[in-house]
Enzyme design. Structure first.
Site, PDB file in Angstrom:
ATOM      1  N   SER A 189       0.817  -1.191   0.000  1.00  0.00           N
ATOM      2  CA  SER A 189       0.000   0.000   0.000  1.00  0.00           C
ATOM      3  C   SER A 189       0.866   1.263   0.000  1.00  0.00           C
ATOM      4  O   SER A 189       1.723   1.424  -0.866  1.00  0.00           O
ATOM      5  CB  SER A 189      -0.966  -0.034   1.193  1.00  0.00           C
ATOM      6  OG  SER A 189      -1.957   0.932   1.068  1.00  0.00           O
TER       7      SER A 189
ATOM      8  N   ASP B 119      -7.879  -5.929  -6.179  1.00  0.00           N
ATOM      9  CA  ASP B 119      -7.804  -4.686  -5.409  1.00  0.00           C
ATOM     10  C   ASP B 119      -8.204  -3.522  -6.302  1.00  0.00           C
ATOM     11  O   ASP B 119      -7.651  -3.346  -7.387  1.00  0.00           O
ATOM     12  CB  ASP B 119      -6.367  -4.489  -4.899  1.00  0.00           C
ATOM     13  CG  ASP B 119      -6.162  -3.141  -4.225  1.00  0.00           C
ATOM     14  OD1 ASP B 119      -7.142  -2.599  -3.669  1.00  0.00           O
ATOM     15  OD2 ASP B 119      -5.020  -2.637  -4.242  1.00  0.00           O
TER      16      ASP B 119
ATOM     17  N   HIS C  80      -6.175  -6.239  -1.733  1.00  0.00           N
ATOM     18  CA  HIS C  80      -5.125  -5.254  -1.445  1.00  0.00           C
ATOM     19  C   HIS C  80      -4.006  -5.824  -0.573  1.00  0.00           C
ATOM     20  O   HIS C  80      -2.832  -5.657  -0.885  1.00  0.00           O
ATOM     21  CB  HIS C  80      -5.766  -4.045  -0.758  1.00  0.00           C
ATOM     22  CG  HIS C  80      -4.857  -2.877  -0.597  1.00  0.00           C
ATOM     23  ND1 HIS C  80      -4.346  -2.183  -1.663  1.00  0.00           N
ATOM     24  CD2 HIS C  80      -4.367  -2.277   0.515  1.00  0.00           C
ATOM     25  CE1 HIS C  80      -3.587  -1.196  -1.222  1.00  0.00           C
ATOM     26  NE2 HIS C  80      -3.576  -1.236   0.089  1.00  0.00           N
TER      27      HIS C  80
END
Length: 439
Positions: A154, A360, A412
């Site tokens: 991320s 994601d 994700h």
């Protein structure tokens, strides 16, 4: 309009992989002198969790004495042969693991100087993480000379390269040398403009937004500008995209959302108002659980857990939360792109692997492909599937200085969805081996 929480405080992983190098004599001396503090940080019993055969440690290390900034860490030794495993810092298996909550103001990490919270940004965070590493090496000196890797997902797509660049630049000082070998990045924010273009195209290609909304964004949004939101048509169309994503989990398109009285989110951009329900979604053992955030928050705010982790005396508690929205909103400085750092680290000869869970929507596979494509790296091995347990885990391609891979059906946070595949992938990264391309 950056959606990924820069300050996610889920105890961020640092995997420590050790080589068989013998520590020098002066390091042994440091080890003896730091032993009392090491013993104080030993976690002897973690409430609600089973007994384990390996040692783990938790506590604070001060990264700035003047302001009283301290970062919380949690270090796990490997279950077998911890003195023969490599060192990997995972900022967001078969290795020793250290969790780091960074920057100050998230999780248990703190500063005694309130003005510190007003100047948080990428550079500030990298400098504190670098200071933490050297303090940690003093506490665990046998790790200083080991092969070191940094990994994260991320927004760590920016944290990791920035910290790697700092280490690389400061390694000219042999007294503070860290044997950095490579970085591993998952669904990483990389280049703001390419990340946005990828997010928009992915939402359209996966039927989240209409043809009309996609066309308006493509025609009216200039993501390369300093303020793409000054165009009203662009801003309204992007708002429509975010509105549609509020109906599902943007981080995992095809799994359920957490529904129940305790469901909540601190992410102001993706917060969803759920219908109140008398029935809580059951926990999903061994797979992705959309209510994981709530379980973590409840666990780390238990008095006995905080006492066991040496962050409180069990009476004066600290408030642990998944994200600090105030810091998120007031984040002072963020590099628009870390692609120049990629080029620098490739030139330095570091191993760089990038991977994407392909379900994601927040930092989708298209964002990463657009970013990496702009590097213009020569392809050394063409696009092909990689396998785990005779099944296709995803696809990958090798470039000069970089490997990119996808995880089929993962959101994700890839390890939550594909733990076994992730471990095989992580092991290949550490060993410097190509992913298996035959069943």
């Amino acid at each position: 309009m950056d959606l990924v929480p820069k300050v996610t405080s889920f105890l961020t992983l640092v995997f420590i992989a050790l080589s068989s190098l013998e520590p020098v004599v002066c390091i042994r001396h440091w080890q003896l002198s730091s032993q009392p503090l090491v013993d104080e940080h030993l976690v002897t019993n973690l409430p609600g969790q089973p007994d384990v055969s390996f040692k783990h440690y938790a506590g604070y290390l001060t990264v700035n004495e003047q302001s009283g900034r301290a970062l919380f860490y949690w270090f796990y030794e490997a279950t077998t042969h911890p003195d023969k495993k490599p060192l990997v810092l995972w900022l967001n298996g078969e290795a020793n693991m250290l969790f780091l909550e960074s920057p100050v103001g998230v999780g248990f990490s703190y500063s005694n100087t309130t003005s510190d919270y007003n100047i948080l940004g990428d550079e500030f965070t990298a400098n504190d993480a670098y200071a933490f590493l050297h303090k940690w090496f003093l506490l665990f000196p046998s790790y200083r000379s080991r092969a070191f890797y940094i990994a994260g997902e991320s927004y760590a797509g920016k944290y990791v390269p920035e910290l790697a660049e700092l280490i690389n630049d400061k390694n000219n000082d042999t007294s503070r040398y860290i044997d950095l070998k490579g970085i591993l990045l998952g669904n990483p924010e990389t280049s703001d403009a390419e990340d946005w273009r990828g997010m928009v195209d992915y939402a359209w290609s996966h039927a989240i937004i209409s043809d009309e909304t996609h066309k308006i964004i493509r025609q009216s949004c200039n993501f390369d500008s300093n303020d793409p939101w000054s165009n009203d048509d662009c801003a309204e169309a992007v708002d429509e995209l975010l509105k549609q994503y509020k109906e599902i989990d943007i981080y995992s398109l095809y799994t359920s959302v957490c529904i129940g009285d305790s469901a909540s989110s601190d992410d102001k951009f993706t917060q969803i108002m759920f219908t109140r329900s008398s029935k809580m979604m059951p926990r999903i053992m061994g797979g992705y659980d959309p209510c994981l955030d709530e379980y973590a928050k409840a666990f780390y705010n238990r008095p006995d857990v905080q006492k066991a982790l040496h962050v409180s005396d069990g009476h004066h508690l600290k408030n642990w939360s998944i994200c600090n929205t105030k810091i998120f909103v007031e984040w002072l400085e963020s590099r628009p792109s870390v692609l120049p750092i990629y080029k620098k680290l490739i030139t330095a000869g570091l191993r760089i692997w990038v991977y994407s869970g392909d379900t994601d929507g927040r930092v989708p596979v298209l964002s990463t492909r657009y970013s990496l494509s702009s590097l213009g790296l020569p392809i050394t091995k063409a696009w092909r599937p990689w396998y785990h347990k005779k099944e296709v885990s995803g696809w990958f391609q090798e470039y000069e200085g970089l490997t990119f891979a996808t995880f089929r059906g993962a959101g994700h946070a890839v390890p939550l969805f594909k733990p076994s595949d992730s471990l095989a992938f992580f092991s290949a990264f550490l060993l410097g081996e190509s992913l298996p391309s035959v069943r």
